[in-house]
Design a protein around this motif. Sequence first.
Motif, short mmCIF file in Angstrom:
data_model
loop_
_atom_site.label_atom_id
_atom_site.label_comp_id
_atom_site.label_asym_id
_atom_site.label_seq_id
_atom_site.Cartn_x
_atom_site.Cartn_y
_atom_site.Cartn_z
N UNK A 91 27.68 -65.40 -30.87
CA UNK A 91 28.55 -66.53 -30.54
C UNK A 91 27.70 -67.73 -30.17
N UNK A 92 28.34 -68.89 -30.17
CA UNK A 92 27.71 -70.13 -29.74
C UNK A 92 28.40 -70.62 -28.48
N UNK A 93 27.67 -71.31 -27.64
CA UNK A 93 28.31 -72.04 -26.55
C UNK A 93 28.24 -73.52 -26.91
N UNK A 94 29.42 -74.14 -27.06
CA UNK A 94 29.50 -75.54 -27.48
C UNK A 94 30.44 -76.27 -26.53
N UNK A 95 29.95 -77.36 -25.96
CA UNK A 95 30.76 -78.13 -25.01
C UNK A 95 31.24 -77.26 -23.86
N UNK A 96 30.41 -76.28 -23.50
CA UNK A 96 30.76 -75.41 -22.38
C UNK A 96 31.71 -74.28 -22.73
N UNK A 97 32.12 -74.18 -24.00
CA UNK A 97 33.05 -73.14 -24.43
C UNK A 97 32.36 -72.21 -25.43
N UNK A 98 32.70 -70.92 -25.38
CA UNK A 98 32.16 -69.96 -26.34
C UNK A 98 32.98 -70.01 -27.62
N UNK A 99 32.32 -70.06 -28.77
CA UNK A 99 33.02 -70.01 -30.05
C UNK A 99 32.39 -68.94 -30.93
#
Length: 222
Positions: A175-183
């Motif tokens: 997963x990625x953490x983007x803008x503080x959210x996991x996607x």
Amino acid sequence: MHIVIMGCGRVGAALAQTLEQQGHTVAVVDQDPTAFRRLGSGFGGRRVTGVGFDQDTLREAGIEEAGAFAAVSSGDNSNIIAARVAREMFGIENVAARIYDPRRAEVYQRLGIPTVATVRWTADQMLRRLLPSGAEPLWRDPSGGVQLAEVHTSPAWIGHKVSRLQEETGVRVAFLTRLGEAILPTSQTVLQEGDLVHVMMRTDEIAKVEAAFAEGPEEGGH
């Protein structure tokens, strides 16, 4: 590459100077002509006074031959409008908008405009500088042969697909953490500035993986 930057505040000026030092041509757009003082006398690019989402102003800045556009003014709405004009009217693929309100950033992200949400992005980047580079282990299987880790990623990977990162490094991006959210990424997900990359990999390949993440994509690869 020619790059157009909207906004000549501290971020815009620093971005313009860095890009020019790297050999790119740069045009900076700002409504306030006194803002261009931040660029310094050594800046060789264009200074264009005007509104950054006005098509004539963008043409004057060379948007038609540009390879990228950055909207970093102090206004969220202006930044996102300008980024959409650059992409939709002029076909610029590499666009990014700075957004102060992270709730807005998430909405604009869904429109396909890469956004940098200032507060969360700064916090993420600060953490990356406080913690050592390389891999930060998050989980290991009982045998110790496989682990989940956040791996420090070179800026050279920005703009490339997660699928290419996996192919060239032999890992699986969990997963990625983007803008503080996991996607959860798909094969079409493109890495953006500020992304934290979490991967599954063999423990005995950590050094090799770290090196591949740090070096960036292979030249000529797809």
